[in-house]
Design a protein around this motif. Structure first.
Motif, PDB file in Angstrom:
ATOM      1  N   ARG A 111       5.970 -40.884  41.215  1.00 18.57           N
ATOM      2  CA  ARG A 111       6.533 -40.055  40.685  1.00 18.57           C
ATOM      3  C   ARG A 111       7.182 -40.975  39.163  1.00 18.57           C
ATOM      4  O   ARG A 111       8.036 -42.086  39.010  1.00 18.57           O
ATOM      5  CB  ARG A 111       8.223 -39.522  40.885  1.00 18.57           C
ATOM      6  CG  ARG A 111       7.111 -38.208  41.956  1.00 18.57           C
ATOM      7  CD  ARG A 111       6.680 -36.804  41.349  1.00 18.57           C
ATOM      8  NE  ARG A 111       5.931 -36.156  42.094  1.00 18.57           N
ATOM      9  CZ  ARG A 111       4.858 -36.150  41.965  1.00 18.57           C
ATOM     10  NH1 ARG A 111       4.153 -36.857  42.691  1.00 18.57           N
ATOM     11  NH2 ARG A 111       4.155 -34.975  43.580  1.00 18.57           N
TER      12      ARG A 111
ATOM     13  N   ALA B  91      10.284 -40.938  35.825  1.00 13.30           N
ATOM     14  CA  ALA B  91      11.351 -39.826  35.434  1.00 13.30           C
ATOM     15  C   ALA B  91      11.138 -39.978  33.634  1.00 13.30           C
ATOM     16  O   ALA B  91      11.878 -41.893  33.597  1.00 13.30           O
ATOM     17  CB  ALA B  91      12.591 -40.178  36.679  1.00 13.30           C
TER      18      ALA B  91
ATOM     19  N   VAL C 177       8.355 -34.844  30.664  1.00 15.32           N
ATOM     20  CA  VAL C 177       7.654 -35.902  32.009  1.00 15.32           C
ATOM     21  C   VAL C 177       7.584 -33.979  32.785  1.00 15.32           C
ATOM     22  O   VAL C 177       7.716 -33.082  32.854  1.00 15.32           O
ATOM     23  CB  VAL C 177       8.526 -36.101  33.098  1.00 15.32           C
ATOM     24  CG1 VAL C 177       7.571 -36.291  34.607  1.00 15.32           C
ATOM     25  CG2 VAL C 177       9.359 -36.899  32.802  1.00 15.32           C
TER      26      VAL C 177
ATOM     27  N   SER D 193       5.464 -31.572  35.039  1.00 17.99           N
ATOM     28  CA  SER D 193       5.558 -31.569  36.472  1.00 17.99           C
ATOM     29  C   SER D 193       4.957 -32.012  37.380  1.00 17.99           C
ATOM     30  O   SER D 193       5.765 -31.941  38.755  1.00 17.99           O
ATOM     31  CB  SER D 193       4.413 -29.797  36.194  1.00 17.99           C
ATOM     32  OG  SER D 193       3.569 -29.715  36.040  1.00 17.99           O
ATOM     33  N   SER D 194       4.004 -32.886  37.594  1.00 17.79           N
ATOM     34  CA  SER D 194       2.801 -33.318  38.272  1.00 17.79           C
ATOM     35  C   SER D 194       4.189 -34.601  38.312  1.00 17.79           C
ATOM     36  O   SER D 194       3.809 -35.303  39.479  1.00 17.79           O
ATOM     37  CB  SER D 194       1.561 -33.791  37.831  1.00 17.79           C
ATOM     38  OG  SER D 194       1.410 -34.939  36.657  1.00 17.79           O
ATOM     39  N   GLY D 195       4.744 -35.289  37.729  1.00 14.64           N
ATOM     40  CA  GLY D 195       5.933 -35.888  38.029  1.00 14.64           C
ATOM     41  C   GLY D 195       4.278 -37.230  37.429  1.00 14.64           C
ATOM     42  O   GLY D 195       5.625 -38.840  37.061  1.00 14.64           O
TER      43      GLY D 195
ATOM     44  N   VAL E 238       4.086 -38.856  30.677  1.00 13.82           N
ATOM     45  CA  VAL E 238       4.852 -38.982  30.497  1.00 13.82           C
ATOM     46  C   VAL E 238       4.824 -38.801  28.295  1.00 13.82           C
ATOM     47  O   VAL E 238       3.861 -40.007  28.342  1.00 13.82           O
ATOM     48  CB  VAL E 238       6.255 -40.286  30.448  1.00 13.82           C
ATOM     49  CG1 VAL E 238       7.690 -40.589  29.767  1.00 13.82           C
ATOM     50  CG2 VAL E 238       6.488 -40.145  32.293  1.00 13.82           C
TER      51      VAL E 238
END
Length: 660
Positions: free
Chosen positions: A606, A608, A617, A619-621, A624
């Motif tokens: 993930r 961030a 970011v 929804s899947s992480g 970006v």
């Protein structure tokens, strides 16, 4: 010193939010950092901040605490010295503490209690390997990443590591105590100090509480009476599985030398946990009317107090005993950091008048001691002559056909892998049965693993090994790059997060005694670690055992709005490997086999925003996008067991300025 207030600045990088708790050494506040993160700050009490020597220790411990990075430890982010204010800034853990769980849920199912304790021991094993002792393990200092009802494996976080090292250097000596009465190891009461095995004891008390709903020695009497029972009383038996009680009995041993280390406790509990699946919690246990005294509890090593003083402290004031009892705080479950009264040691010679001794010399104590010494010397000379005589029989070797067994556990790797090995020699078969247990922490682990199975003696040929539980083949240096003798490549291994799997090997070696078996098992472990941590090795083989870290790489400047290219670079013992990235975002194609091995694939990865909203970011992480212009930005990443990764700063500019 000015008290903290909501909205007030803390140093140059933080601002106070709300007070969320207080304890013996300070208050805990939420704070907001300049990059928008919500953190927690423990602000030390004024009496601590006014101590110049404590400020010196505070600064000295900074590098140790900031370097204590483990998935089961609340990470310390900063330590602020601002005038008379001292604060430790750490991650804010929002799921509550185990104290809340004990109050609301009561006794836990044995499997849950054992798994929680195993994760606490994971944290302790890591800290102890770095020379850091906690000294105040209790449910209040064990936090949850999410509420108990939503918990997942790996959610346990141990907080307040190093706090006692900051505030308790003087207190912990024989004139003081720091700890919590219901969780104090007996050596802390009798000696005034404890070490890593004291943490093991306190965690055993916590496990007992998770299973029964109460600590083993809670009951009537003063707080010191509760603490003294750790020295003088047996823990009351609770109706749990015999194997589980056997582990508890070891953890709660009065003698620190009889307790397992934190790493050994992890292995013991994780082996037991699957056998407890489905076992219901026991009913909450009430305090007994009387506690059973241990036999010869006076054999516990002493230093802080004499037996008579300890007994007097425990009895006063309920029994009307006139004694100055050390103040251990308001409750047995509250941390205390209190000075204890010094003992004035007076020579007994000063208590009586001089008397002329008229006893004949041959009847004096000195004469008797001299005579006894002479007799012992003569006996020793005779025994030594017999033992050294050429005609004396040789020391008997280990009896032929004796069964032998031993075990060994390696420290956890950065990827969260722990390897435990046990070996048992059966004379009837002439073979050693080797069991290798692989355990994972936060992330699932898979792929290929190296295991070195050496000969019994240094120059022996590599033994022929029969494996069960894994697909095994000889390690080939031309493929893996690891040039190691007697190496085996184990394939098809998949370890679930928080779980373990085993592979067994039958090895045709016949150790002659326990020392020989111990040395053989240790040599295999050391050879495996040496091969997987060889800085000269290139390539991507055995990533779960070899990966030391992950670097997050981005371009130095990004144009908005556009996807941010992020490259995760593996770091081996020999350095960063830019030619074989773990992952590149935005992704095209399947994830690398290395990523699958150390995180379970993209689900263990993930990204961030690290710059307060300048990045978006999905929804899947995993993807970006740069949104806002900013001169300095970072992106954070979590990759399996590597949970606190951050890129170097980069700038975000507009397309119009991209060519400037």
């Amino acid at each position: 010193m000015q008290m903290a207030q909501t909205g007030q600045a803390l140093g140059a990088s933080y601002r106070f939010g709300e007070r969320v708790g207080s304890g013996a050494v300070g208050e805990v506040w939420t704070v907001t950092s300049t990059d928008g993160r919500t953190l927690a700050a423990k602000v030390l009490r004024p009496e601590h901040a006014d101590d110049p020597s404590l400020v010196e220790r505070f600064v000295r411990e900074r590098s140790v605490l900031l370097g204590l990075q483990d998935s089961h430890i609340v990470t310390v982010r900063d330590m602020v010295v601002e005038g008379e204010r001292l604060a430790i800034v750490m991650d804010f853990i929002a799921g509550g503490s185990l104290r809340d769980v004990v109050k609301e849920a009561g006794p836990l199912a044995p499997e849950d209690a054992v798994n929680v304790a195993a994760e606490i021991f994971d944290a302790l094993a890591f800290a102890h390997s770095r020379g850091v002792t906690h000294r105040d393990i209790k449910p209040d200092n064990v936090l949850l990443a999410r509420p108990w009802s939503e918990r997942e494996t790996g959610d346990i976080r141990v907080s307040d590591f190093g706090i006692s090292d900051v505030v308790g250097e003087k207190i912990r000596q024989t004139t003081g105590l720091i700890g919590t009465p219901q969780y104090m190891p007996p050596e802390l009461i009798s000696q005034g100090r404890s070490g890593p095995l004291g943490d093991v004891y306190s965690t055993g008390v916590l496990l007992y509480e998770l299973l029964s709903g109460r600590t083993p020695f809670a009951g009537p009497g003063t707080d010191f009476s509760v603490a003294y029972r750790h020295v003088s009383s047996r823990p009351p038996r609770i109706p749990v599985d015999e194997a589980l009680w056997g582990i508890l009995d070891q953890l709660l041993s009065k003698d620190p030398a009889q307790r397992p280390t934190a790493g050994e406790a992890v292995s013991m509990l994780r082996r037991l946990a699957p056998k407890l699946a489905g076992t219901a919690p026991i009913a909450r246990v009430e305090a007994p009317e009387d506690f059973d005294d241990v036999e010869r509890h006076a054999t516990v090593v002493r230093g802080a107090f004499t037996d008579d003083e300890l007994a007097a402290f425990a009895a006063a004031p309920a029994a009307g005993v006139d004694a100055v009892v050390p103040d251990l705080g308001q409750a047995g479950s509250a941390t205390i950091a209190r000075p204890m009264p010094r003992r004035e040691v007076q020579s007994r010679m000063d208590d009586r008048p001089e008397e002329k001794d008229t006893t004949p010399f041959w009847r004096t104590r000195k004469a008797l001691l001299l005579a006894a010494g002479a007799v012992l010397l003569i006996v020793a000379m005779v025994v030594g002559f017999i033992l050294l005589s050429p005609t004396s029989p040789q020391a008997a070797p280990t009896p032929a056909g004796q069964q032998l067994s031993t075990q060994l556990q390696d420290p956890a790797t950065p990827t969260g892998l722990t390897i435990s090995r046990s070996a048992a020699y059966e004379p009837s078969s002439g073979q050693v049965r080797l069991t290798v247990s692989y355990s994972a922490q936060k992330a699932p682990l898979s792929g290929e693993f190296l295991e070195v199975i050496p000969g019994l003696a240094e120059n022996d040929a590599c033994p022929a090994v029969t494996w069960d539980g894994a697909t095994a083949s000889r390690n080939q240096v031309s493929i893996t790059g690891l040039d190691v003798e007697c190496g085996w490549k184990l394939s098809g291994m998949e370890i679930p997060a928080g779980g373990s799997i085993q592979a067994t090997a039958k090895v045709p070696v016949a150790p002659t005694d326990q020392k020989s078996l111990d040395a053989w098992l240790r040599s295999g472990s050391e050879a495996t670690k040496a091969a997987t941590q060889d800085p000269a090795v290139k390539g991507t083989a055995y990533p779960v055992q070899r990966l030391k870290g992950v670097e997050v790489r981005t371009p130095a400047r990004v144009v908005t709005p556009s996807p941010l290219k992020i490259t995760l670079v593996p770091v081996w013992a020999g350095g960063a490997d830019e030619l074989n990235p773990l992952y590149v975002s935005p992704s095209s194609g399947k994830p690398s086999q290395m990523l699958a091995a150390v995180t379970g694939g993209e689900k263990g990865l993930r990204f961030a925003d690290g710059c307060g909203g300048a990045l978006a970011v999905d929804s899947s992480g995993l993807t970006v996008t740069a949104l806002q212009i900013t001169p300095q930005c970072t992106v954070r990443a979590s990759v399996g067991n590597f949970t606190e990764l951050q890129s170097a700063p980069f700038g975000i500019t507009s397309r119009e300025n991209a060519g400037d």
